[in-house]
Design an enzyme around this catalytic site. Sequence first.
Site, PDB file in Angstrom:
ATOM      1  N   GLY A  37       7.377 -13.308   2.202  1.00  0.00           N
ATOM      2  CA  GLY A  37       7.562 -13.229   3.646  1.00  0.00           C
ATOM      3  C   GLY A  37       8.987 -13.553   4.052  1.00  0.00           C
ATOM      4  N   GLY A  38       9.736 -12.540   4.434  1.00  0.00           N
ATOM      5  CA  GLY A  38      11.044 -12.761   5.041  1.00  0.00           C
ATOM      6  C   GLY A  38      12.180 -13.020   4.078  1.00  0.00           C
ATOM      7  CB  ALA A  76      -0.906  -0.015   1.227  1.00  0.00           C
ATOM      8  NE  ARG A  90      13.451  -8.855   5.165  1.00  0.00           N
ATOM      9  CZ  ARG A  90      12.193  -9.056   4.749  1.00  0.00           C
ATOM     10  NH1 ARG A  90      11.970  -9.539   3.533  1.00  0.00           N
ATOM     11  NH2 ARG A  90      11.160  -8.768   5.512  1.00  0.00           N
ATOM     12  CG  HIS A 142      -1.049  -9.161   4.512  1.00  0.00           C
ATOM     13  ND1 HIS A 142      -2.098  -9.308   3.644  1.00  0.00           N
ATOM     14  CD2 HIS A 142      -0.774  -7.829   4.532  1.00  0.00           C
ATOM     15  CE1 HIS A 142      -2.450  -8.124   3.161  1.00  0.00           C
ATOM     16  NE2 HIS A 142      -1.662  -7.203   3.672  1.00  0.00           N
ATOM     17  CB  SER A 156      -1.198  -2.403  -3.075  1.00  0.00           C
ATOM     18  OG  SER A 156      -2.215  -2.106  -2.149  1.00  0.00           O
ATOM     19  N   GLY A 184       8.732  -8.001  -0.259  1.00  0.00           N
ATOM     20  CA  GLY A 184       7.970  -6.843   0.219  1.00  0.00           C
ATOM     21  C   GLY A 184       8.845  -5.737   0.761  1.00  0.00           C
ATOM     22  NE  ARG A 185       7.505  -5.532   7.171  1.00  0.00           N
ATOM     23  CZ  ARG A 185       6.820  -6.672   7.243  1.00  0.00           C
ATOM     24  NH1 ARG A 185       7.265  -7.741   6.596  1.00  0.00           N
ATOM     25  NH2 ARG A 185       5.702  -6.744   7.940  1.00  0.00           N
TER      26      ARG A 185
HETATM   27  C1  LIG Z   1       3.943  -1.601   4.278  1.00  0.00           C
HETATM   28  C2  LIG Z   1       3.286  -2.804   3.707  1.00  0.00           C
HETATM   29  C3  LIG Z   1       2.071  -2.654   3.047  1.00  0.00           C
HETATM   30  C4  LIG Z   1       1.433  -3.769   2.494  1.00  0.00           C
HETATM   31  N1  LIG Z   1       0.277  -3.583   1.799  1.00  0.00           N
HETATM   32  C5  LIG Z   1      -0.299  -4.630   1.174  1.00  0.00           C
HETATM   33  C6  LIG Z   1      -1.450  -4.417   0.359  1.00  0.00           C
HETATM   34  O1  LIG Z   1      -1.934  -3.300   0.206  1.00  0.00           O
HETATM   35  N2  LIG Z   1      -1.995  -5.490  -0.250  1.00  0.00           N
HETATM   36  C7  LIG Z   1      -1.455  -6.770  -0.120  1.00  0.00           C
HETATM   37  O2  LIG Z   1      -1.983  -7.702  -0.696  1.00  0.00           O
HETATM   38  N3  LIG Z   1      -0.362  -6.981   0.646  1.00  0.00           N
HETATM   39  C8  LIG Z   1       0.224  -5.953   1.278  1.00  0.00           C
HETATM   40  N4  LIG Z   1       1.366  -6.168   2.036  1.00  0.00           N
HETATM   41  C9  LIG Z   1       1.918  -7.528   2.150  1.00  0.00           C
HETATM   42  C10 LIG Z   1       2.950  -7.826   1.059  1.00  0.00           C
HETATM   43  O3  LIG Z   1       2.322  -8.023  -0.186  1.00  0.00           O
HETATM   44  C11 LIG Z   1       3.762  -9.094   1.360  1.00  0.00           C
HETATM   45  O4  LIG Z   1       2.885 -10.158   1.661  1.00  0.00           O
HETATM   46  C12 LIG Z   1       4.763  -8.954   2.504  1.00  0.00           C
HETATM   47  O5  LIG Z   1       5.295  -7.650   2.578  1.00  0.00           O
HETATM   48  C13 LIG Z   1       5.892  -9.961   2.296  1.00  0.00           C
HETATM   49  O6  LIG Z   1       6.742  -9.990   3.405  1.00  0.00           O
HETATM   50  P1  LIG Z   1       8.151  -9.206   3.482  1.00  0.00           P
HETATM   51  O7  LIG Z   1       7.801  -7.784   3.674  1.00  0.00           O
HETATM   52  O8  LIG Z   1       8.795  -9.820   4.670  1.00  0.00           O
HETATM   53  O9  LIG Z   1       8.914  -9.463   2.207  1.00  0.00           O
HETATM   54  C14 LIG Z   1       2.004  -5.080   2.615  1.00  0.00           C
HETATM   55  C15 LIG Z   1       3.223  -5.208   3.293  1.00  0.00           C
HETATM   56  C16 LIG Z   1       3.872  -4.100   3.825  1.00  0.00           C
HETATM   57  C17 LIG Z   1       5.187  -4.292   4.503  1.00  0.00           C
END
Ligand SMILES: Cc1cc2nc3c(=O)[nH]c(=O)nc-3n(C[C@H](O)[C@H](O)[C@H](O)COP(=O)(O)O)c2cc1C
Length: 388
Positions: A313-314, A96, A316, A281, A124, A335-336
Amino acid sequence: MWGLVNILSLVFVFAVAKEPLDIADIEDLATLSLSKRNLDFINGGSGRMRTVQDNVEAFGRYKLRPRVLRNVINVDVSTTILGNKINFPICVAPMAAQRLVHPDGETARPKVTAMEMGTCFGLSIAASASLEEITSAAPEGLKFLQVDPLKELRIVDSLIREGENKGFKGIILGADVAILRGRDTKERTDPIFPPEMKLGIWEFLLAEYNKLRQAEGKSTVNMTYFRKEQPDSSRTWDLVQWFKKYNPPAYHNQRNSHRYICEDAKIAAALGVNAIIVSNHGGRQLEDAPATIDVLKEIVNAVKGQCEVYIDGGIRTGNDVFKAIALGAKAVFVGRPILWGIAYDGKDGAKKVLDILQKELKVTMALAGAPSIADIVEEMVVHKSHFH
Ligand SMILES: Cc1cc2nc3c(=O)[nH]c(=O)nc-3n(C[C@H](O)[C@H](O)[C@H](O)COP(=O)(O)O)c2cc1C
Ligand SMILES: *[C@@H]1O[C@H](CO)[C@@H](O)[C@H](O)[C@H]1NC(C)=O
């Protein structure tokens, strides 16, 4: 004199720190450029953040068992997802409101991922860019659109058709947002949004919704009301059935057509989804959900090749990517780290993140004796309990 020396040494330290070598360096650099509240929003998760932490730590519980003397002079990391070629199996997860982090926001990513790097990114539903902005940033290239379960499916239909016109090739159904879990302290709940920031896709949905209402002689609604009212906690697997109509007949112009993706396993596969993203998520919804890498193999076995399986997820390091592929993922989503990259250096920072992960993956593949993605086999990865 001493002052001068101190200043020089500070400049020197900063210059050294500025060239990030791995994702941990990029995280450190992002930490310098973000406010604490925004950093908490990005890095945060549900409850005590045990799942956030476990996603990362779990990868360390798997060991690599290399093969040697296998001619790794050319390491090829290219692969496909849903029939679309990607240059390496590392895609960008939908997240997001990225203008929170940098003015480039989401528009940083399609350029980098789709155009320059040749991989896929998920947009997103809560993106701060509009579909137009994304398309003009990257008219070509692989893009998936993430949607949440909403009450009014006619507006979801409009969005998907608009997405199709704008070149999106897949729909990611967010099956894990039956309710949106708030983070636990006020500080963590409220990032500081730039006042001019708009949520482009929600704006589109609201306009479509108000058109429908006007046609029915009803008064229009505002964004605050709309975003509260539309998320639908009553949805069941019927919704996945509803999405099937886009698969593939509605999307006929692409080689492999548009597809849709959702989470969960056997039911989803039986209902004919094209892919499953194994995701919690990023630890932001159900606390104490297992680390995704720990359940990957189980899910891959459950769907018996009926659909592709991805994971997020995770992730890195390149080793993490290698482990996920060995355990059955066709690709990973990150993601992050991408947000840290954007925070650190906009579009170039996002590119740097993908570059680092891709290079690390190549090194791991060479040292493990797997010159292509197909050579990464399950036997190369084992849970550490195997040795004790
Ligand atoms: C700040 C942030 C916002 C996110 N917003 C969404 C979103 O709007 N829709 C969605 O499907 N997943 C969202 N996610 C989840 C990511 O798609 C993803 O599953 C997750 O970040 C993966 O883990 P990682 O950050 O450890 O790589 C969000 C994650 C973060 C960190
Ligand atoms: C939005 O609409 C709701 C419901 O009609 C109303 O209660 C609220 O005051 C409105 N908010 C703004 C900012 O106009």
